[in-house]
Design a protein around this motif. Structure first.
Motif, PDB file in Angstrom:
ATOM      1  N   ARG A  97       0.827  -1.206   0.000  1.00  0.00           N
ATOM      2  CA  ARG A  97       0.000   0.000   0.000  1.00  0.00           C
ATOM      3  C   ARG A  97       0.864   1.260   0.000  1.00  0.00           C
ATOM      4  O   ARG A  97       0.591   2.222  -0.731  1.00  0.00           O
ATOM      5  CB  ARG A  97      -0.905  -0.025   1.227  1.00  0.00           C
ATOM      6  CG  ARG A  97      -2.091   0.918   1.147  1.00  0.00           C
ATOM      7  CD  ARG A  97      -1.866   2.183   1.917  1.00  0.00           C
ATOM      8  NE  ARG A  97      -3.038   3.041   1.874  1.00  0.00           N
ATOM      9  CZ  ARG A  97      -3.143   4.188   2.500  1.00  0.00           C
ATOM     10  NH1 ARG A  97      -2.124   4.625   3.220  1.00  0.00           N
ATOM     11  NH2 ARG A  97      -4.224   4.916   2.413  1.00  0.00           N
ATOM     12  N   CYS A  99       3.948   1.445  -1.118  1.00  0.00           N
ATOM     13  CA  CYS A  99       4.585   1.468  -2.429  1.00  0.00           C
ATOM     14  C   CYS A  99       3.637   2.072  -3.472  1.00  0.00           C
ATOM     15  O   CYS A  99       4.041   2.924  -4.275  1.00  0.00           O
ATOM     16  CB  CYS A  99       4.979   0.048  -2.824  1.00  0.00           C
ATOM     17  SG  CYS A  99       5.825  -0.089  -4.402  1.00  0.00           S
ATOM     18  N   SER A 100       2.386   1.660  -3.457  1.00  0.00           N
ATOM     19  CA  SER A 100       1.393   2.177  -4.403  1.00  0.00           C
ATOM     20  C   SER A 100       1.156   3.669  -4.204  1.00  0.00           C
ATOM     21  O   SER A 100       1.112   4.442  -5.174  1.00  0.00           O
ATOM     22  CB  SER A 100       0.084   1.407  -4.238  1.00  0.00           C
ATOM     23  OG  SER A 100      -0.937   1.932  -5.058  1.00  0.00           O
ATOM     24  N   ASP A 104       1.877   6.772  -6.804  1.00  0.00           N
ATOM     25  CA  ASP A 104       0.815   7.705  -7.188  1.00  0.00           C
ATOM     26  C   ASP A 104       1.243   9.152  -6.960  1.00  0.00           C
ATOM     27  O   ASP A 104       0.888  10.050  -7.730  1.00  0.00           O
ATOM     28  CB  ASP A 104      -0.463   7.419  -6.393  1.00  0.00           C
ATOM     29  CG  ASP A 104      -1.133   6.114  -6.819  1.00  0.00           C
ATOM     30  OD1 ASP A 104      -0.847   5.664  -7.955  1.00  0.00           O
ATOM     31  OD2 ASP A 104      -1.920   5.567  -6.045  1.00  0.00           O
ATOM     32  N   LEU A 117       7.940  -3.866  -4.701  1.00  0.00           N
ATOM     33  CA  LEU A 117       6.824  -4.796  -4.504  1.00  0.00           C
ATOM     34  C   LEU A 117       7.314  -6.223  -4.320  1.00  0.00           C
ATOM     35  O   LEU A 117       6.653  -7.037  -3.673  1.00  0.00           O
ATOM     36  CB  LEU A 117       5.862  -4.708  -5.687  1.00  0.00           C
ATOM     37  CG  LEU A 117       4.553  -5.494  -5.534  1.00  0.00           C
ATOM     38  CD1 LEU A 117       3.739  -4.962  -4.358  1.00  0.00           C
ATOM     39  CD2 LEU A 117       3.734  -5.456  -6.818  1.00  0.00           C
ATOM     40  N   ILE A 270      -2.915  -2.010  -4.817  1.00  0.00           N
ATOM     41  CA  ILE A 270      -1.909  -1.632  -5.814  1.00  0.00           C
ATOM     42  C   ILE A 270      -2.499  -1.369  -7.193  1.00  0.00           C
ATOM     43  O   ILE A 270      -1.778  -0.926  -8.097  1.00  0.00           O
ATOM     44  CB  ILE A 270      -0.813  -2.707  -5.957  1.00  0.00           C
ATOM     45  CG1 ILE A 270      -1.389  -3.996  -6.561  1.00  0.00           C
ATOM     46  CG2 ILE A 270      -0.135  -2.975  -4.626  1.00  0.00           C
ATOM     47  CD1 ILE A 270      -0.333  -5.021  -6.943  1.00  0.00           C
ATOM     48  N   LYS A 271      -3.786  -1.607  -7.383  1.00  0.00           N
ATOM     49  CA  LYS A 271      -4.331  -1.580  -8.741  1.00  0.00           C
ATOM     50  C   LYS A 271      -4.273  -0.189  -9.376  1.00  0.00           C
ATOM     51  O   LYS A 271      -4.170  -0.069 -10.597  1.00  0.00           O
ATOM     52  CB  LYS A 271      -5.776  -2.089  -8.734  1.00  0.00           C
ATOM     53  CG  LYS A 271      -6.748  -1.264  -7.916  1.00  0.00           C
ATOM     54  CD  LYS A 271      -8.139  -1.862  -7.982  1.00  0.00           C
ATOM     55  CE  LYS A 271      -9.144  -1.026  -7.207  1.00  0.00           C
ATOM     56  NZ  LYS A 271     -10.495  -1.596  -7.278  1.00  0.00           N
ATOM     57  N   ALA A 273      -1.871   1.968  -9.082  1.00  0.00           N
ATOM     58  CA  ALA A 273      -0.490   2.376  -9.373  1.00  0.00           C
ATOM     59  C   ALA A 273       0.081   1.699 -10.614  1.00  0.00           C
ATOM     60  O   ALA A 273       1.175   2.044 -11.052  1.00  0.00           O
ATOM     61  CB  ALA A 273       0.400   2.074  -8.174  1.00  0.00           C
ATOM     62  N   LEU A 275       0.943  -1.514 -10.817  1.00  0.00           N
ATOM     63  CA  LEU A 275       1.832  -2.613 -10.448  1.00  0.00           C
ATOM     64  C   LEU A 275       1.188  -3.948 -10.815  1.00  0.00           C
ATOM     65  O   LEU A 275      -0.032  -4.083 -10.826  1.00  0.00           O
ATOM     66  CB  LEU A 275       2.141  -2.561  -8.958  1.00  0.00           C
ATOM     67  CG  LEU A 275       2.949  -1.351  -8.484  1.00  0.00           C
ATOM     68  CD1 LEU A 275       2.929  -1.248  -6.968  1.00  0.00           C
ATOM     69  CD2 LEU A 275       4.381  -1.420  -8.995  1.00  0.00           C
TER      70      LEU A 275
END
Length: 305
Positions: A97, A99-100, A104, A117, A270-271, A273, A275
């Motif tokens: 989360r 990382c995402s 962003d 990730l 993560i969707k 971002a 990834l």
């Protein structure tokens, strides 16, 4: 093809819920109790604080004690170092989360985000020392599980750096004013993520309870299946089905993999971002394999045990 599969899966799930409503109710209650009593108190404060730290531009201050090590050995920027630390300390899916969110907000590059990730999403030390340790056989030392879960991060980081083409320490990107959130925005954003996580925990707790009712005469098979579906139920089932070092081995593997529930929770954060969940699952499988190898090697030295 993919949509047709999920349509059939949804219809099958509905039929199963209608056919066994009491099992569905019990599983949903177990999942919501786990979410409300364990996940929310441990994750939500960290999520809110993480957003506030970014808004105050305090990342460099927070990671100062470990900044040099993470820069040199993991080739991470300041924001990337914070992502790895938060993922190690806070547990699933806090690392993914963070990382995402940083991708962003343009705090880390796309290349560094993909690399992170692979290594930043793990169970927390609190979970290992608390829940996991309580289900271990007395013959399996806690340090062995800790080593087998966390040490594979080092070879995975080398492999991920080669795969994603990272050849040196990543540069820290400046924080844009428009990327900073207010406290209310941070709170609502964190609560939204927690609701998503709670939904997945509830659904997979129902599935785990259905699996326990399957008439499989070999409890070890059922325990392993449960472990790869939902981590908490799986660890308990493995501890009851296996004894001694074999139980410790399977608990280590289940803990490192995180279960399908952990994968879906990670996918939900993560969707936005861009990834890849497929890459994430591949790295988790490799992590589990390294956990098995390391456990077998370390258990060969009785003096250490």
């Amino acid at each position: 093809m993919k949509k047709s599969f999920f349509r059939l899966l949804s219809v099958a799930a509905l039929v199963l819920l209608l056919r066994f409503p009491s099992t569905a109710f019990e599983g949903a209650r177990n999942g919501l109790v786990l979410w409300g009593s364990v996940v929310v108190p441990t994750l939500l404060p960290f999520m809110i604080c993480s957003n506030v730290i970014v808004a105050l531009n305090a990342i460099r201050i927070l990671i100062f004690p470990v900044r040099g090590i993470l820069h040199r050995f993991f080739c991470l920027s300041d924001a990337g170092s914070y992502t790895l630390v938060s993922g190690l300390l806070c547990g699933y899916p806090m690392g993914a989360r963070t990382c995402s969110d940083f991708m962003d907000n343009n705090l880390i590059s796309e290349k560094e985000g993909k690399y992170l990730l692979a290594i930043c999403n793990h169970p927390s030390p609190m979970f290992l020392l608390g829940y996991t340790a309580a289900n271990l056989s007395p013959s399996v030392p806690v340090w062995l599980i800790l080593a087998c879960v966390y040490l594979p991060i080092i070879p995975l980081s080398f492999a991920a750096r080669i795969y994603y083409g990272i050849h040196g320490p990543a540069k820290s990107l400046p924080i844009a004013r428009e990327s900073c959130k207010s406290f209310d925005e941070s709170l609502m954003d964190s609560c939204e993520v927690m609701v998503k996580i709670g939904g997945y925990i509830m659904l997979f707790s129902i599935l785990a309870l259905y699996i326990t009712t399957i008439p499989i005469n070999v409890p070890q098979y059922k325990a392993v299946i449960l472990g790869f579906v939902e981590i908490t139920t799986g660890i308990k089932a493995v501890s009851q089905a296996f004894s001694g070092m074999s139980g410790g081995l399977w608990i280590g593997v289940v803990t490192a993999f995180g279960g399908l529930s952990g994968i879906f929770q990670t996918k939900s954060v993560i969707k936005n971002a861009g990834l890849s969940i497929r890459h994430y699952v591949t790295w988790k499988v490799l992590h589990s394999i390294l956990t098995i190898i390391l456990f077998i090697l370390l258990s060969r030295f009785p003096l250490f045990l």
